[in-house]
Design a protein around this motif. Structure first.
Motif, PDB file in Angstrom:
ATOM      1  N   ARG A 147       0.717   5.859 -11.949  1.00  0.00           N
ATOM      2  CA  ARG A 147       0.753   5.169 -10.658  1.00  0.00           C
ATOM      3  C   ARG A 147       0.642   3.665 -10.840  1.00  0.00           C
ATOM      4  O   ARG A 147       1.288   2.894 -10.116  1.00  0.00           O
ATOM      5  CB  ARG A 147      -0.388   5.695  -9.780  1.00  0.00           C
ATOM      6  CG  ARG A 147      -0.456   5.091  -8.385  1.00  0.00           C
ATOM      7  CD  ARG A 147       0.813   5.246  -7.617  1.00  0.00           C
ATOM      8  NE  ARG A 147       1.236   6.648  -7.520  1.00  0.00           N
ATOM      9  CZ  ARG A 147       2.416   7.013  -7.058  1.00  0.00           C
ATOM     10  NH1 ARG A 147       3.316   6.110  -6.699  1.00  0.00           N
ATOM     11  NH2 ARG A 147       2.734   8.288  -6.993  1.00  0.00           N
ATOM     12  N   PRO A 178      -3.736   2.455  -5.629  1.00  0.00           N
ATOM     13  CA  PRO A 178      -3.444   3.609  -6.489  1.00  0.00           C
ATOM     14  C   PRO A 178      -4.594   4.610  -6.404  1.00  0.00           C
ATOM     15  O   PRO A 178      -5.733   4.291  -6.760  1.00  0.00           O
ATOM     16  CB  PRO A 178      -3.339   2.988  -7.885  1.00  0.00           C
ATOM     17  CG  PRO A 178      -2.976   1.559  -7.634  1.00  0.00           C
ATOM     18  CD  PRO A 178      -3.709   1.187  -6.383  1.00  0.00           C
ATOM     19  N   ARG A 213       4.119   2.000  -8.536  1.00  0.00           N
ATOM     20  CA  ARG A 213       3.373   2.285  -7.309  1.00  0.00           C
ATOM     21  C   ARG A 213       4.246   2.827  -6.190  1.00  0.00           C
ATOM     22  O   ARG A 213       3.749   3.233  -5.146  1.00  0.00           O
ATOM     23  CB  ARG A 213       2.651   1.016  -6.838  1.00  0.00           C
ATOM     24  CG  ARG A 213       1.703   0.459  -7.889  1.00  0.00           C
ATOM     25  CD  ARG A 213       0.705  -0.507  -7.330  1.00  0.00           C
ATOM     26  NE  ARG A 213      -0.142  -1.054  -8.370  1.00  0.00           N
ATOM     27  CZ  ARG A 213      -1.330  -1.599  -8.162  1.00  0.00           C
ATOM     28  NH1 ARG A 213      -1.795  -1.679  -6.927  1.00  0.00           N
ATOM     29  NH2 ARG A 213      -2.025  -2.081  -9.165  1.00  0.00           N
ATOM     30  N   GLY A 258      -7.909   0.940  -9.088  1.00  0.00           N
ATOM     31  CA  GLY A 258      -7.503   2.311  -8.804  1.00  0.00           C
ATOM     32  C   GLY A 258      -8.690   3.147  -8.377  1.00  0.00           C
ATOM     33  O   GLY A 258      -9.835   2.870  -8.738  1.00  0.00           O
TER      34      GLY A 258
END
Length: 336
Positions: free
Chosen positions: A313, A147, A317, A125
């Protein structure tokens, strides 16, 4: 049984039990350098004895990387970003989410460079702190389904999660404070390519437009060198025009300091002759004479909310992007 074990353990709990600061606990649990080995082992022992390790090992272990615009964090706004990083670190810690921070020049934040940074950090991420992604970086984020959370940033396309202060309404409220104090010719010292700052300009203009007889002027800043010094020089030039401006709303508190210096040197009384309002509520706001009137941005909360958005997230997603907007709180001072 220790009562604290019956609730979700937080870094503040560990700090209290270990007799150290919250930031020291955050740095140890994030495996950051600069802490003595004896203190590190003491904190880890306290955390393990009170169930912290078992809580985090069962959570998501996908790592995250925060890229911060180096121009901001190494310049005058370093204190602003320190608060955001504190919140990010705390939120990641509470979620059991590995977290690392790196500086990057915004013009180097290309897809290839960011990809390399993430690979090196082992991150899934991405937090972009004070960085609005370029079209090329955005395309890579979307194509690779990375993400991503903008921290102190907004996405006009509403495709990337983000947290930001209420820039439009904060600026609107700030300008309204000056209007309510009787000022009708107001300067706004500002200048940036960022979406967040454009929102502050919109808020300033909206407040001016709502009051008959009010006039606002944007004073564009280049930010080449010291923002305080540039604000001082620009304000001196405007005052020399004798155009009747009696107040200034400033993009941040460092700019407001420069305005205050210029106004005082011109022999004007603050706030009787000229009013000044800052933004961000940085430590310097309390150090001026008189103390600055400003608008408080909860920087730690921005970081914590960003970490929460990243956790969400990771879980989904495909969910629509969310933008969390934090209220900006008026802070009384002596300049309005």
């Amino acid at each position: 049984m220790n009562e604290i074990k019956t609730k979700k353990l937080r870094q503040a709990d560990i700090a209290t039990m270990a007799g150290v600061s919250v930031s020291t606990v955050s740095r140890v649990l994030a495996n950051e350098p600069g802490i003595s080995e004896s203190v590190r082992q003491h904190i880890l022992k306290v955390a393990a004895e009170n169930g912290y390790s078992s809580r985090t090992t069962g959570g998501a272990q996908r790592g995250t990387l925060a890229l911060i615009a180096s121009d901001g964090v190494t310049g005058g706004l370093s204190v602003f970003y320190e608060g955001i990083v504190e919140g990010l670190r705390a939120g990641a810690l509470d979620a059991g989410m590995p977290f690392e921070v790196r500086l990057i020049r915004e013009n180097r934040a290309t897809a290839d460079v960011v990809h390399d940074y993430m690979q090196t950090a082992g991150a899934d991420g991405l937090f972009l702190v004070g960085i609005d992604p370029s079209a090329e970086l955005r395309a890579w984020i979307e194509d690779a389904a990375i993400p991503t959370v903008l921290v102190n940033g907004t996405d006009p396309q509403l495709k990337i999660d983000g947290t930001a202060p209420s820039n439009f309404f904060g600026a609107y409220e700030a300008t309204t404070r000056l209007l309510n104090a009787g000022h009708r010719r107001i300067l706004h010292l500002t200048g940036s390519h960022r979406n967040t700052i454009r929102e502050r300009i919109r808020g300033f203009k909206a407040a001016i437009w709502e009051v008959d007889g009010a006039e606002g002027r944007l004073v564009a800043m280049s930010f080449q060198g010291s923002a305080t010094q540039e604000a001082h020089e620009l304000t001196t030039e405007v005052l020399a025009e004798k155009a009747g401006f009696t107040a200034a709303f400033c993009m941040n508190d460092f700019i407001a300091v420069g305005v205050l210096e210029a106004v005082t040197e011109a022999g004007l009384r603050v706030p009787e002759d000229f009013a000044i309002l800052g933004f961000d509520d940085l430590p310097c706001a309390l150090m001026t004479n008189p103390p600055l009137s400003t608008m408080r941005v909860d920087r730690v909360a921005l970081g914590r909310e960003a970490a929460n958005l990243m956790v969400a997230r990771f879980r989904d997603r495909t969910a629509p992007a969310r933008q969390i907007c934090h209220a900006v709180v008026p802070i009384a001072g002596g300049t309005v």
